[in-house]
Design a protein around this motif. Structure first.
Motif, PDB file in Angstrom:
ATOM      1  N   ALA A  23       0.867  -1.179   0.000  1.00 36.80           N
ATOM      2  CA  ALA A  23       0.000   0.000   0.000  1.00 36.80           C
ATOM      3  C   ALA A  23       0.903   1.228   0.000  1.00 36.80           C
ATOM      4  O   ALA A  23       1.912   1.268   0.724  1.00 36.80           O
ATOM      5  CB  ALA A  23      -0.908   0.009   1.220  1.00 36.80           C
ATOM      6  N   ASN A  24       0.557   2.226  -0.806  1.00 33.87           N
ATOM      7  CA  ASN A  24       1.331   3.459  -0.887  1.00 33.87           C
ATOM      8  C   ASN A  24       0.394   4.658  -0.916  1.00 33.87           C
ATOM      9  O   ASN A  24      -0.655   4.624  -1.585  1.00 33.87           O
ATOM     10  CB  ASN A  24       2.206   3.478  -2.142  1.00 33.87           C
ATOM     11  CG  ASN A  24       3.364   2.512  -2.066  1.00 33.87           C
ATOM     12  OD1 ASN A  24       4.378   2.777  -1.429  1.00 33.87           O
ATOM     13  ND2 ASN A  24       3.215   1.364  -2.718  1.00 33.87           N
ATOM     14  N   VAL A  25       0.755   5.717  -0.214  1.00 29.78           N
ATOM     15  CA  VAL A  25       0.023   6.986  -0.300  1.00 29.78           C
ATOM     16  C   VAL A  25       1.030   8.103  -0.556  1.00 29.78           C
ATOM     17  O   VAL A  25       2.187   8.034  -0.122  1.00 29.78           O
ATOM     18  CB  VAL A  25      -0.786   7.288   0.983  1.00 29.78           C
ATOM     19  CG1 VAL A  25      -1.836   6.231   1.215  1.00 29.78           C
ATOM     20  CG2 VAL A  25       0.111   7.404   2.190  1.00 29.78           C
ATOM     21  N   ARG A  26       0.555   9.136  -1.260  1.00 30.43           N
ATOM     22  CA  ARG A  26       1.420  10.271  -1.576  1.00 30.43           C
ATOM     23  C   ARG A  26       0.562  11.448  -2.017  1.00 30.43           C
ATOM     24  O   ARG A  26      -0.319  11.287  -2.864  1.00 30.43           O
ATOM     25  CB  ARG A  26       2.407   9.892  -2.682  1.00 30.43           C
ATOM     26  CG  ARG A  26       3.379  11.012  -3.071  1.00 30.43           C
ATOM     27  CD  ARG A  26       4.189  10.597  -4.284  1.00 30.43           C
ATOM     28  NE  ARG A  26       5.100  11.645  -4.703  1.00 30.43           N
ATOM     29  CZ  ARG A  26       6.373  11.745  -4.334  1.00 30.43           C
ATOM     30  NH1 ARG A  26       6.886  10.802  -3.536  1.00 30.43           N
ATOM     31  NH2 ARG A  26       7.142  12.727  -4.752  1.00 30.43           N
ATOM     32  N   TRP A  27       0.798  12.618  -1.445  1.00 32.36           N
ATOM     33  CA  TRP A  27       0.163  13.843  -1.921  1.00 32.36           C
ATOM     34  C   TRP A  27       1.040  15.042  -1.555  1.00 32.36           C
ATOM     35  O   TRP A  27       1.925  14.944  -0.713  1.00 32.36           O
ATOM     36  CB  TRP A  27      -1.252  13.995  -1.347  1.00 32.36           C
ATOM     37  CG  TRP A  27      -1.324  14.386   0.099  1.00 32.36           C
ATOM     38  CD1 TRP A  27      -1.324  15.655   0.616  1.00 32.36           C
ATOM     39  CD2 TRP A  27      -1.425  13.502   1.229  1.00 32.36           C
ATOM     40  NE1 TRP A  27      -1.417  15.616   1.991  1.00 32.36           N
ATOM     41  CE2 TRP A  27      -1.486  14.310   2.380  1.00 32.36           C
ATOM     42  CE3 TRP A  27      -1.486  12.116   1.363  1.00 32.36           C
ATOM     43  CZ2 TRP A  27      -1.596  13.758   3.658  1.00 32.36           C
ATOM     44  CZ3 TRP A  27      -1.583  11.575   2.628  1.00 32.36           C
ATOM     45  CH2 TRP A  27      -1.642  12.403   3.762  1.00 32.36           C
ATOM     46  N   THR A  28       0.779  16.154  -2.228  1.00 30.30           N
ATOM     47  CA  THR A  28       1.572  17.368  -2.032  1.00 30.30           C
ATOM     48  C   THR A  28       0.668  18.507  -1.613  1.00 30.30           C
ATOM     49  O   THR A  28      -0.426  18.679  -2.163  1.00 30.30           O
ATOM     50  CB  THR A  28       2.321  17.737  -3.329  1.00 30.30           C
ATOM     51  OG1 THR A  28       3.186  16.646  -3.696  1.00 30.30           O
ATOM     52  CG2 THR A  28       3.169  18.983  -3.140  1.00 30.30           C
ATOM     53  N   GLU A  29       1.115  19.282  -0.652  1.00 27.61           N
ATOM     54  CA  GLU A  29       0.385  20.460  -0.177  1.00 27.61           C
ATOM     55  C   GLU A  29       1.275  21.695  -0.298  1.00 27.61           C
ATOM     56  O   GLU A  29       2.496  21.598  -0.233  1.00 27.61           O
ATOM     57  CB  GLU A  29      -0.061  20.273   1.271  1.00 27.61           C
ATOM     58  CG  GLU A  29      -1.066  19.154   1.475  1.00 27.61           C
ATOM     59  CD  GLU A  29      -1.495  19.005   2.926  1.00 27.61           C
ATOM     60  OE1 GLU A  29      -1.062  19.839   3.761  1.00 27.61           O
ATOM     61  OE2 GLU A  29      -2.257  18.070   3.238  1.00 27.61           O
ATOM     62  N   GLY A  30       0.626  22.871  -0.427  1.00 24.44           N
ATOM     63  CA  GLY A  30       1.366  24.126  -0.538  1.00 24.44           C
ATOM     64  C   GLY A  30       1.876  24.348  -1.949  1.00 24.44           C
ATOM     65  O   GLY A  30       1.542  23.618  -2.891  1.00 24.44           O
ATOM     66  N   SER A  31       2.705  25.374  -2.109  1.00 29.69           N
ATOM     67  CA  SER A  31       3.271  25.700  -3.418  1.00 29.69           C
ATOM     68  C   SER A  31       4.612  26.398  -3.231  1.00 29.69           C
ATOM     69  O   SER A  31       4.930  26.912  -2.161  1.00 29.69           O
ATOM     70  CB  SER A  31       2.316  26.603  -4.210  1.00 29.69           C
ATOM     71  OG  SER A  31       2.058  27.796  -3.490  1.00 29.69           O
ATOM     72  N   SER A  32       5.401  26.373  -4.290  1.00 28.10           N
ATOM     73  CA  SER A  32       6.723  27.021  -4.309  1.00 28.10           C
ATOM     74  C   SER A  32       7.566  26.567  -3.128  1.00 28.10           C
ATOM     75  O   SER A  32       7.722  25.375  -2.890  1.00 28.10           O
ATOM     76  CB  SER A  32       6.571  28.545  -4.328  1.00 28.10           C
ATOM     77  OG  SER A  32       5.825  28.931  -5.465  1.00 28.10           O
ATOM     78  N   ASN A  33       8.088  27.530  -2.362  1.00 25.21           N
ATOM     79  CA  ASN A  33       8.974  27.187  -1.244  1.00 25.21           C
ATOM     80  C   ASN A  33       8.253  26.500  -0.092  1.00 25.21           C
ATOM     81  O   ASN A  33       8.890  25.872   0.758  1.00 25.21           O
ATOM     82  CB  ASN A  33       9.669  28.450  -0.719  1.00 25.21           C
ATOM     83  CG  ASN A  33      10.590  29.066  -1.754  1.00 25.21           C
ATOM     84  OD1 ASN A  33      11.099  28.367  -2.629  1.00 25.21           O
ATOM     85  ND2 ASN A  33      10.808  30.365  -1.677  1.00 25.21           N
TER      86      ASN A  33
END
Length: 403
Positions: free
Chosen positions: A52-62
């Motif tokens: 099982a794998n999870v991955r997400w991105t939050e925010g932007s730039s720096n």
């Protein structure tokens, strides 16, 4: 894939019409390797793993940050050719399955390597692909050669946990009542009683809901209902939630002063993801909502949790005792029969394969393997992968040495 490797494919045998595997099932098949010229091999193996794998991105730039996590359920590995320095050694978090041992040189032609795994007898989540993560059961074959890029081929299995039918509490009906008194834009009150026939449903089943509405208000209302899937992803103490509508419908209008009873049937898709509660980083849950749509006012609603169970898979009984993985010897390669008076075209290159007295590996016994003359559909059986005999010479100059 390099020019010298013309084909590298995995073929496995489905065990039922739906091609779905469950805990304890046997996964067996063949790896087909076709080479256009003689090649030397460092290692050649097939592996089956569940992750099982999870991955997400939050925010932007720096300020951008990626959250990810991983959970492994098993990793099974069978070598056809193994580096000499690795032989007899264990591998971290890997169950090594004994298999055939072949020489490090592969001659031109098409070769068939049999494999056999048993899925662990443990509580594992079903195959799933969601917004920010997945549960996958993947089989991979990898060919490593000196001073060459590795050749790799993958195929994915569909896994469902076994439905043991022991959850008696899921057979219990659920019931709830909601009242609403009109204050603005109307007068009077309305009430709604909702009852389900049970709590747990198998894939492809029909959810039956009884709804009794007493509209003693001055307003007309509409009955609406929905089944929503909630996907929860967990990584690094953060949570990401996504919703997906499975069913969303509207019934007839209920006039002011009306008292109406409805029977609502919701047909579940056969391939609907079952409820996932046994994964640390991914949860899949369902919620049934029945509500009255009242214009310019809050809607009275009744909500129930719903558990989706695996459908009856029509699988054969569990192939092995409960507990840890039990290694099995691989099946004998399937060969094309030749008349006794006519030698086969590859007999000189692979003498042991066409010698009826030769066993596939030391210690093999007659009757342990299925009929070697049965050719399975979808496989290229000629010539089969040769068995390496360490007692024979491995010099390339000898025309009768099997590789």
């Amino acid at each position: 894939m390099s020019k010298s490797v013309k084909e590298l494919n995995i073929y496995y045998e489905p065990i039922n019409k739906s091609n779905i595997f469950t805990s304890g099932d046997i996964v067996e098949g063949q790896v087909v390797l076709e080479v256009t010229k003689e090649i030397k091999v460092d290692s050649f193996f097939v592996k089956l793993k569940g992750d099982a794998n999870v991955r997400w991105t939050e925010g932007s730039s720096n300020d951008e940050k990626t959250y990810k996590d991983h959970e492994r359920y098993f990793k099974l590995k069978q070598y056809f050719i193994q580096e000499s320095w690795k032989k007899g050694q264990s591998e971290k978090n890997t169950t090594l399955v004994s298999g055939e041992i072949y020489g490090p040189v592969i001659r031109p032609g098409s070769h068939v390597f049999p494999f056999r795994f048993q899925l662990p007898q443990q509580n594992m989540p079903p195959s799933f692909k969601g917004y920010y993560g997945s549960v996958k059961y993947v089989m991979t074959v990898q060919l490593k050669r000196p001073w060459k890029s590795s050749s790799t081929t993958c195929t994915e299995l569909t896994f469902l946990p076994r439905n043991d039918g022991t959850n008696d509490h899921l057979l219990q009906p659920l019931s709830g009542t909601q009242d609403k008194k009109m204050k603005l834009f109307g007068s009077g009150k309305m009430s709604m009683t909702v009852t389900t026939d049970k709590t747990g449903y198998m894939q492809g089943e029909t959810i039956r809901v009884s709804v009794d509405v007493d509209n003693s208000s001055s307003r007309d209302v509409k009955l609406k209902y929905s089944l929503k899937q909630k996907q929860t992803f967990i990584a690094e103490r953060r949570t990401k939630i996504k919703f997906k509508d499975i069913v969303k419908e509207t019934k007839d209008r209920i006039p002011s002063g009306g008292n109406t009873k409805f029977i609502v049937d919701m047909n579940l898709p056969r391939d609907l993801t079952v409820t996932i509660e046994n994964c640390r980083i991914i949860k899949v849950q369902y919620e049934l909502k029945v509500y009255l749509d009242v214009s310019f006012a809050s809607d009275p609603e009744v909500k129930f949790p719903v558990v989706i169970l695996p459908a009856d898979q029509q699988c054969p009984p569990c192939q092995g005792p409960p507990g840890e993985f039990q290694p099995y010897p691989p099946s004998q390669p399937n060969l094309v029969p030749y008349p006794a008076e006519q030698p086969p075209p590859y007999a000189e290159l692979y003498p042991n394969l066409y010698d009826p007295t030769a066993l596939p590996h030391p210690g093999a016994a007659a009757g342990l393997y299925p009929d070697s003359n049965v050719v399975l559909p979808g496989f290229n059986p000629t010539p089969s992968a040769p068995v390496y005999d360490p007692n024979q010479s491995t010099k390339e100059s000898s025309p009768n040495v099997p590789y």
